[in-house]
Scaffold this active site. Structure first.
Site, mmCIF file in Angstrom:
data_model
loop_
_atom_site.group_PDB
_atom_site.id
_atom_site.type_symbol
_atom_site.label_atom_id
_atom_site.label_comp_id
_atom_site.label_asym_id
_atom_site.label_seq_id
_atom_site.Cartn_x
_atom_site.Cartn_y
_atom_site.Cartn_z
ATOM 1 N N ASP A 93 47.988 36.150 66.250
ATOM 2 C CA ASP A 93 47.152 36.669 65.157
ATOM 3 C C ASP A 93 47.991 37.542 64.214
ATOM 4 O OD1 ASP A 93 44.414 36.012 64.991
ATOM 5 O OD2 ASP A 93 43.908 37.287 66.705
ATOM 6 N N LYS A 148 38.863 26.571 67.499
ATOM 7 C CA LYS A 148 40.287 26.828 67.743
ATOM 8 C C LYS A 148 40.778 25.957 68.896
ATOM 9 C CE LYS A 148 40.102 31.467 65.797
ATOM 10 N NZ LYS A 148 39.945 32.913 65.966
ATOM 11 N N GLN A 150 39.384 37.305 70.415
ATOM 12 C CA GLN A 150 38.482 37.107 69.277
ATOM 13 C C GLN A 150 37.789 38.421 68.924
ATOM 14 O OE1 GLN A 150 38.347 34.323 67.524
ATOM 15 N NE2 GLN A 150 36.722 34.983 66.154
HETATM 16 N N1 GUN Z 1 37.546 37.293 63.935
HETATM 17 C C1 GUN Z 1 37.466 36.866 62.656
HETATM 18 N N2 GUN Z 1 38.670 36.429 62.208
HETATM 19 C C2 GUN Z 1 39.525 36.598 63.239
HETATM 20 C C3 GUN Z 1 40.905 36.320 63.381
HETATM 21 O O1 GUN Z 1 41.607 35.849 62.469
HETATM 22 N N3 GUN Z 1 41.432 36.634 64.612
HETATM 23 C C4 GUN Z 1 40.687 37.162 65.624
HETATM 24 N N4 GUN Z 1 41.303 37.425 66.774
HETATM 25 N N5 GUN Z 1 39.405 37.423 65.507
HETATM 26 C C5 GUN Z 1 38.822 37.141 64.320
#
Ligand code: GUN
Length: 294
Positions: free
Chosen positions: A120, A53, A97
């Site tokens: 998100d 990311k 996350q």
């Molecule tokens: N863990 C797996 N996919 C995601 C996501 O799209 N966002 C977040 N914050 N954590 C994740």
């Protein structure tokens, strides 16, 4: 039949080129978009996702910062971090996350993120907006799936979309986005009886269960579009999806690979949501006071 492969990397490049231009435009107004990612503990898969990311942000000129906190971080400490980032003007998106360590309540942390920085799209205000009408920040994975289908000119209206998986991150928001696009939607999950009966009726099948190769060719209607959201690591270290790619490719009309399918699109939509957060804020600041938005 040999299915057309939907190339998530190529589609991502298309969107990222446009986002890069928009980032540069904002940077000229001293409003370079910024994303802050918090990771708690040292889950190896999460560490890879978070690093990717950060790299993706840099590749289009966005500011990014990663806050790696120890596994013993308390919920109160984590929420204090979120609040600090909520208050930082250079940060437009805050992402925590998941999964978090078991002693932390995910929901309490997600609700602490300011809805305007919830890139998100998991905050209940944004989830509610998604259900009722349209969220400013559709959750990245299901949003990426919609963009892939649009890019490939695959019609959704009137089609039967079957989603396997009912998570808050993928299954539920995917159902909302598909409904809005005019599909008839079935959501299957671990308690569904005779899963294949449903999947075989799908015009568009979205697999988001997290079980390696569980969707086999005999579960897919000939000519169906198959979207594989799963990312599973096999014993030999290789990545594979929830769909048995080789056998299903012989039946489906379109299929997404793993890796190189939905994964890159998820990160691309995160960039898009962060950019939108920055653009919304900049527009708010440029409006004269006294308007409904000021
Ligand atoms: N863990 C797996 N996919 C995601 C996501 O799209 N966002 C977040 N914050 N954590 C994740």
């Amino acid at each position: 039949m040999s299915a057309k492969i939907i190339d998530g990397k190529k589609i991502s490049e298309f969107f990222r080129a446009e986002y890069k231009e928009r980032v540069e435009r904002l940077a000229r107004y001293d409003a370079r978009p910024g994303l802050a990612v918090i990771i708690v503990g040292a889950d190896p898969a999460s560490e890879v996702y978070v690093r990717n990311k950060g790299k993706a942000c840099e590749s289009i000129g966005m500011h990014s910062e990663i806050h790696a906190l120890p596994a013993e971080t308390t919920q109160t400490e984590l929420i204090a971090w979120v609040e600090k980032l909520n208050a930082m003007p250079a940060i437009h998106g805050v992402l925590v996350q998941l999964p978090l360590p078991a002693h932390i309540d995910d929901r309490a942390v997600i609700e602490a993120i300011h809805p305007d920085k919830d890139v998100d799209g998991f905050h209940c205000a944004n989830m509610g907006a998604l259900v009722i009408d349209e969220s400013p920040f559709p959750p990245c994975t299901p949003y990426g799936v919609m963009k892939m289908l649009a890019f490939e000119n695959i019609p959704i209206e009137g089609k039967h979309v079957v989603i396997v998986g009912r998570s808050n991150i993928v299954g539920k928001p995917q159902a909302m986005l598909m409904l809005k696009a005019g599909a008839t939607v079935t959501v299957c999950h671990s308690k569904t009886q005779d899963l294949a009966k449903f999947t075989r009726d799908a015009d568009i099948l979205v697999a988001a269960v997290g079980r390696a190769n569980m969707v086999r060719a005999d579960m897919v209607k000939p000519g169906a579009v198959v979207i594989d959201v799963g990312i599973n690591r096999l014993a030999d270290g290789k990545l594979c999806g929830d769909v048995d790619f080789v056998s299903v490719s012989a039946v489906a009309s379109h299929i997404t690979p793993v890796p190189g399918g939905v994964g890159p699109m998820t990160i691309t939509m995160l960039l898009g949501n962060t950019l939108r957060a920055a653009e919304r804020k900049t527009q708010l600041q440029m409006l004269p006071t006294g308007t409904a938005f000021a």
